[in-house]
Design an enzyme around this catalytic site. Structure first.
Site, PDB file in Angstrom:
ATOM      1  N   CYS A  62       0.835  -1.205   0.000  1.00 51.72           N
ATOM      2  CA  CYS A  62       0.000   0.000   0.000  1.00 51.72           C
ATOM      3  C   CYS A  62       0.870   1.255   0.000  1.00 51.72           C
ATOM      4  O   CYS A  62       1.822   1.356   0.768  1.00 51.72           O
ATOM      5  CB  CYS A  62      -0.897  -0.019   1.232  1.00 51.72           C
TER       6      CYS A  62
ATOM      7  N   CYS B  22       0.969   4.585   3.528  1.00 50.62           N
ATOM      8  CA  CYS B  22       1.918   4.779   4.641  1.00 50.62           C
ATOM      9  C   CYS B  22       3.298   4.333   4.167  1.00 50.62           C
ATOM     10  O   CYS B  22       3.443   3.252   3.619  1.00 50.62           O
ATOM     11  CB  CYS B  22       1.554   3.918   5.835  1.00 50.62           C
TER      12      CYS B  22
ATOM     13  N   CYS C 267      -8.380  -0.520   7.611  1.00 46.18           N
ATOM     14  CA  CYS C 267      -7.119   0.246   7.575  1.00 46.18           C
ATOM     15  C   CYS C 267      -6.749   0.584   9.011  1.00 46.18           C
ATOM     16  O   CYS C 267      -7.493   1.303   9.686  1.00 46.18           O
ATOM     17  CB  CYS C 267      -7.311   1.509   6.740  1.00 46.18           C
TER      18      CYS C 267
ATOM     19  N   GLN D  24      -8.343  19.058   9.888  1.00 45.59           N
ATOM     20  CA  GLN D  24      -7.121  18.278  10.105  1.00 45.59           C
ATOM     21  C   GLN D  24      -7.485  16.814  10.347  1.00 45.59           C
ATOM     22  O   GLN D  24      -8.508  16.504  10.941  1.00 45.59           O
ATOM     23  CB  GLN D  24      -6.337  18.819  11.310  1.00 45.59           C
TER      24      GLN D  24
ATOM     25  N   TYR E  25      -6.172  31.688   5.140  1.00 44.44           N
ATOM     26  CA  TYR E  25      -6.396  30.278   4.779  1.00 44.44           C
ATOM     27  C   TYR E  25      -7.122  29.599   5.959  1.00 44.44           C
ATOM     28  O   TYR E  25      -6.650  28.608   6.505  1.00 44.44           O
ATOM     29  CB  TYR E  25      -5.078  29.542   4.484  1.00 44.44           C
TER      30      TYR E  25
ATOM     31  N   ASP F 236      -2.011  29.562   7.284  1.00 43.18           N
ATOM     32  CA  ASP F 236      -2.047  28.086   7.241  1.00 43.18           C
ATOM     33  C   ASP F 236      -2.318  27.664   5.793  1.00 43.18           C
ATOM     34  O   ASP F 236      -3.384  27.121   5.474  1.00 43.18           O
ATOM     35  CB  ASP F 236      -3.134  27.580   8.194  1.00 43.18           C
TER      36      ASP F 236
ATOM     37  N   CYS G 177       2.233  22.336   6.332  1.00 47.66           N
ATOM     38  CA  CYS G 177       2.317  20.865   6.217  1.00 47.66           C
ATOM     39  C   CYS G 177       3.417  20.477   5.237  1.00 47.66           C
ATOM     40  O   CYS G 177       3.490  19.330   4.813  1.00 47.66           O
ATOM     41  CB  CYS G 177       0.965  20.289   5.785  1.00 47.66           C
TER      42      CYS G 177
HETATM   43  C1  SAM Z   1      -4.227  23.669   5.241  1.00 46.29           C
HETATM   44  S1  SAM Z   1      -5.883  24.227   5.089  1.00 46.29           S
HETATM   45  C2  SAM Z   1      -6.029  25.111   6.606  1.00 46.29           C
HETATM   46  C3  SAM Z   1      -7.437  25.329   7.089  1.00 46.29           C
HETATM   47  C4  SAM Z   1      -7.605  25.805   8.522  1.00 46.29           C
HETATM   48  N1  SAM Z   1      -6.633  26.767   8.926  1.00 46.29           N
HETATM   49  C5  SAM Z   1      -7.624  24.634   9.484  1.00 46.29           C
HETATM   50  O1  SAM Z   1      -6.726  24.544  10.336  1.00 46.29           O
HETATM   51  O2  SAM Z   1      -8.551  23.814   9.417  1.00 46.29           O
HETATM   52  C6  SAM Z   1      -5.710  25.443   3.848  1.00 46.29           C
HETATM   53  C7  SAM Z   1      -6.989  26.174   3.485  1.00 46.29           C
HETATM   54  O3  SAM Z   1      -6.642  27.211   2.567  1.00 46.29           O
HETATM   55  C8  SAM Z   1      -7.635  27.318   1.564  1.00 46.29           C
HETATM   56  N2  SAM Z   1      -6.962  27.979   0.436  1.00 46.29           N
HETATM   57  C9  SAM Z   1      -6.135  27.437  -0.480  1.00 46.29           C
HETATM   58  N3  SAM Z   1      -5.614  28.389  -1.270  1.00 46.29           N
HETATM   59  C10 SAM Z   1      -6.118  29.575  -0.841  1.00 46.29           C
HETATM   60  C11 SAM Z   1      -5.946  30.933  -1.244  1.00 46.29           C
HETATM   61  N4  SAM Z   1      -5.130  31.257  -2.244  1.00 46.29           N
HETATM   62  N5  SAM Z   1      -6.609  31.892  -0.572  1.00 46.29           N
HETATM   63  C12 SAM Z   1      -7.447  31.569   0.442  1.00 46.29           C
HETATM   64  N6  SAM Z   1      -7.641  30.296   0.882  1.00 46.29           N
HETATM   65  C13 SAM Z   1      -6.979  29.328   0.256  1.00 46.29           C
HETATM   66  C14 SAM Z   1      -8.118  25.897   1.355  1.00 46.29           C
HETATM   67  O4  SAM Z   1      -9.426  25.895   0.827  1.00 46.29           O
HETATM   68  C15 SAM Z   1      -8.047  25.340   2.784  1.00 46.29           C
HETATM   69  O5  SAM Z   1      -9.271  25.504   3.455  1.00 46.29           O
END
Ligand code: SAM
Length: 454
Positions: A82, A85, A164, A288, A317, A381, A408
């Protein structure tokens, strides 16, 4: 002179470390770095060379000659096949050591930092059974039977899974029932090449704290004949199954979800709890993958932001507001920015449902929204690709007192931190948080302070 290594040849090597993509690292006799799949640091192994390049090579463990003390028996019976992982055979403490080095190395080699304050990784309490969401491709085997599982490494061949061990165990019986349901209703299975057939993926979600479950069929079409009856049957068998959805994805390619999701039974969301707040989560909104680690992450972000009652915080974000709402407890005001319309809608609902009145959410790209705003504290984020260069330029112009960067992807984190530090910020601390045990992925929270040069 050392003879040149040949493709297909077997070589015996010592594995010295784990690389960012998950492979083990060894050296060929000619000095080239060899990346080895399924290797554990400390192994002496016979490795088949599968791909040779001028400056490095790639191989696969064929036989472990002397097993590393860090080598363990994988919890998953198909871990050797798989592709989901990479590190099931690596003891969890060794995974954490490798993840910390991964962050450190990215900051040094890609970010050009010398003295990097990277803390030890915050481990997951349960390194198995933690995934609150699993999205599986559906296919047919050579006998034409329906199979559900994850792809084999570097392929689109499905490794069938009955369960899983990395996902929340409450999803295992649902996964089995979904397979039976697809077979019973005889829905056609999507085939990539001819771009024909209906069922492409199934996505399962569970609230770690609430136990609520959500099932989504991703289909190459609009209608799934008999879905209402199938959903009723599944909801009867699984009382915690809050809803069944159908997402339409008619595009070729690897993007899992299409733009449209319909709820065909029950409700189109589940709820889960984090930091004393209750969040609505839909099939396509980001949440998450491990709720208890997401809670630790949110605490770290709130601590790092250190917002006071006079301060305005921007949560760029922001998704459905899982950081915005905890941040709003100490701040004067939080403004979330998010480009996914359903997430913004959910973020607003989440704020209202939790009686949070000092949070507002803007729909749009951070690139477009941020220039019109001002903030004392900025939380970022972004997705794996990191921030657009225009976002970094805007941050340097807005000059918030603190920037808290959640990432990430250590490589794009290192790139963006370098730009912020060149622009006058001081990197105070980097705290890795494991969110993805058994894989090479790692989450980090970096804290930057506005320097004297502003
Ligand atoms: C890693 S997630 C983080 C979400 C949130 N901070 C959390 O902890 O649940 C990134 C988020 O950024 C949004 N996103 C991606 N590109 C973006 C952009 N250019 N402007 C605004 N939001 C964006 C995605 O839809 C997603 O919800």
């Amino acid at each position: 002179m050392t003879a040149a290594a040949l493709q297909g040849e077997l070589v015996t090597v010592e594995i010295t470390a784990l690389a960012a993509g998950g492979d083990g690292i060894a050296r060929l006799p000619d000095g080239r770095v060899l990346f080895v799949g399924d290797a554990v640091p400390g192994d002496r192994a016979e490795v088949r060379l599968v791909h040779l390049k001028k400056d490095c090579a790639f191989g696969q463990v064929r036989r472990v000659l002397e097993a590393s003390p860090e080598r363990v028996t994988p919890a998953c019976p198909v871990a050797d096949r798989c592709g989901s992982c990479q590190w099931q055979a690596v003891a969890y403490p060794a995974q954490l050591t490798a993840k910390r080095s991964q962050v450190q190395d990215a900051l040094v080699h890609l970010g050009g930092f010398e003295d990097v304050p990277v803390e030890p990784v915050i481990a997951q309490v349960r390194p198995l059974g933690y995934r609150n969401k699993s999205t599986f491709p559906v296919g047919c085997n050579r006998r034409g039977e329906v199979v559900i599982g994850y792809y084999r490494k570097d392929s689109h061949q499905i490794v069938p899974l009955a369960a899983c061990p990395v996902q929340d165990e409450r999803l295992d019986p649902l996964l089995a029932a979904v397979g039976d349901c697809i077979r019973t209703y005889g829905w056609s299975i999507y085939a990539e090449k001819p771009h024909r057939g209906l069922i492409r993926h199934v996505s399962l979600r569970v609230g770690e704290r609430t136990g609520q479950m959500l099932l989504t069929f991703v289909i190459n079409g609009e209608q799934l004949p008999g879905i209402e009856a199938a959903a009723a049957h599944l909801q009867e068998a699984f009382p915690a199954l809050m809803g069944v959805c159908v997402n339409t994805n008619r595009r070729r390619g690897n993007t899992i979800f299409g733009p449209e999701t319909r709820c065909v039974a029950g409700q189109g969301f589940i709820e889960d709890e984090l930091e004393g707040f209750r969040f609505r989560i839909e099939s396509t909104t980001f949440f998450q993958i491990c709720t208890s680690q997401a809670e630790r992450l949110a605490r770290l972000v709130v601590e790092a932001a250190a917002a006071t009652a006079q301060m305005r915080v921007i949560d760029a974000y922001c998704g459905i507001g899982t950081l915005s709402l905890p941040l709003a407890r100490s701040a004067h005001q939080v403004i979330g920015i998010e480009s996914h319309p359903r997430s913004v809608e959910q973020a607003r609902i989440n704020a209202r449902a939790n009686n949070v009145t000092n949070c507002q959410f803007q729909l749009g790209a951070v690139e477009q929204c941020l220039p019109g705003l001002a903030a004392d504290i900025l939380v970022l984020d972004p997705p794996r690709k990191g921030c657009d260069p225009a976002v970094i330029e805007t941050i340097l112009r807005l000059a918030p007192l603190r920037v808290v960067y959640v990432s990430c992807n250590p490589a794009t984190l290192a790139r963006d931190l370098r730009l912020l530090v060149q622009g006058g910020y001081q990197l105070q601390r980097v705290q890795p948080v494991d969110m993805f045990a058994q894989t090479h992925h790692i989450e980090s929270v970096a804290t930057l302070l506005r320097g004297a040069s502003f």
